[in-house]
Design a protein around this motif. Structure first.
Motif, mmCIF file in Angstrom:
data_model
loop_
_atom_site.group_PDB
_atom_site.id
_atom_site.type_symbol
_atom_site.label_atom_id
_atom_site.label_comp_id
_atom_site.label_asym_id
_atom_site.label_seq_id
_atom_site.Cartn_x
_atom_site.Cartn_y
_atom_site.Cartn_z
ATOM 1 N N ASP A 1 22.614 -6.951 27.821
ATOM 2 C CA ASP A 1 21.949 -7.963 26.983
ATOM 3 C C ASP A 1 21.675 -9.161 27.891
ATOM 4 O OD1 ASP A 1 21.225 -10.042 25.290
ATOM 5 O OD2 ASP A 1 23.084 -10.017 24.114
ATOM 6 N N THR B 1 27.971 -8.286 26.507
ATOM 7 C CA THR B 1 26.648 -8.394 27.151
ATOM 8 C C THR B 1 26.566 -7.575 28.444
ATOM 9 O OG1 THR B 1 27.208 -10.367 28.468
ATOM 10 C CG2 THR B 1 26.340 -10.739 26.234
ATOM 11 N N GLN C 1 30.405 -14.178 26.828
ATOM 12 C CA GLN C 1 29.657 -13.060 27.420
ATOM 13 C C GLN C 1 30.144 -11.700 26.950
ATOM 14 O OE1 GLN C 1 29.987 -14.384 31.560
ATOM 15 N NE2 GLN C 1 27.771 -14.263 31.726
ATOM 16 N N GLY D 1 21.685 -12.766 26.299
ATOM 17 C CA GLY D 1 23.044 -13.150 25.926
ATOM 18 C C GLY D 1 23.922 -13.418 27.141
ATOM 19 N N PHE D 2 23.755 -12.601 28.175
ATOM 20 C CA PHE D 2 24.526 -12.778 29.402
ATOM 21 C C PHE D 2 24.198 -14.119 30.043
ATOM 22 C CE2 PHE D 2 25.171 -12.338 33.985
ATOM 23 C CZ PHE D 2 26.449 -11.816 34.044
#
Length: 201
Positions: A12, A77, A74, A15-16
């Protein structure tokens, strides 16, 4: 100085990267010296992060107190996390500082060295590889780190991809022959990452 190298496969990306900004919280941590990283050039979705601490005891204290809170942003992700810790042995070039501002490229080489060749390997890093890298255009700074046993990390920061391209394969072969690298090393793995300025702490 302790060097932590983490690599992971990001599932992701948005998101990361959002979670990566939370690591600015490292700035208040005792013994923290710097963090940076970026995306692998050769492996899509692979991220590399390197973090520097004054000592193992400062790092252990951080892991026991604050790590999980910062890492929570995180969660989910990424996968395939691999974390390795190395103690700084010596600088490549001179005056290593854990700063990323002028660097565009991070090169990481992970060497598994034969037990009876460790002394020769470190001597060749100092006498052959170190001067060659230090004299390469665009090479800013670097270090040799060692994990317990026969595991080493050669980390170097470069000004741009074009400059690193001048460190040519035929020159590398000549240096490897001179340093007897094949006799010293059981395996070498590594990567080149394009640094993401927003990940720098």
């Amino acid at each position: 100085m302790l060097v932590k190298w983490m690599r992971c496969t990001v599932v992701d990306r948005r998101g990361f990267e959002r979670g990566q900004r939370k690591w600015a919280g490292l700035l208040g941590e005792p013994g923290f010296r710097g963090q940076g990283g970026g995306w692998s050039r050769t492996r899509p979705g692979v991220a590399h992060l390197v973090t520097f601490w004054e000592s193992r005891s400062f790092y252990d204290s951080f892991m026991a107190r604050s790590h999980d809170r910062l890492a929570a942003a995180q969660m989910g992700t990424y996968t395939n996390e691999q974390t390795l810790l190395f103690e700084h042995e010596f600088d490549v070039k001179v005056g290593f500082r854990p700063v990323f501002e002028e660097a565009d490229v991070l090169r990481l080489a992970h060497c598994q060295v034969r037990a009876d060749r460790v002394d020769h390997f470190t001597l060749m890093q100092e006498k052959v590889w170190n001067p060659a890298m230090a004299g390469s255009p665009g090479m800013l700074r670097g270090l040799l780190g060692r994990a317990p046993g026969e595991e080493f990390l050669i980390l170097s920061m470069w000004q741009s991809a074009a400059e690193r391209g001048k460190y040519r394969p035929e020159r590398l072969e000549r240096l490897a022959l001179r340093a007897q690298t094949e006799a010293d090393v059981r395996s070498v793995t590594g990567d080149v990452a394009d640094l993401e300025p927003s990940w720098t702490v």
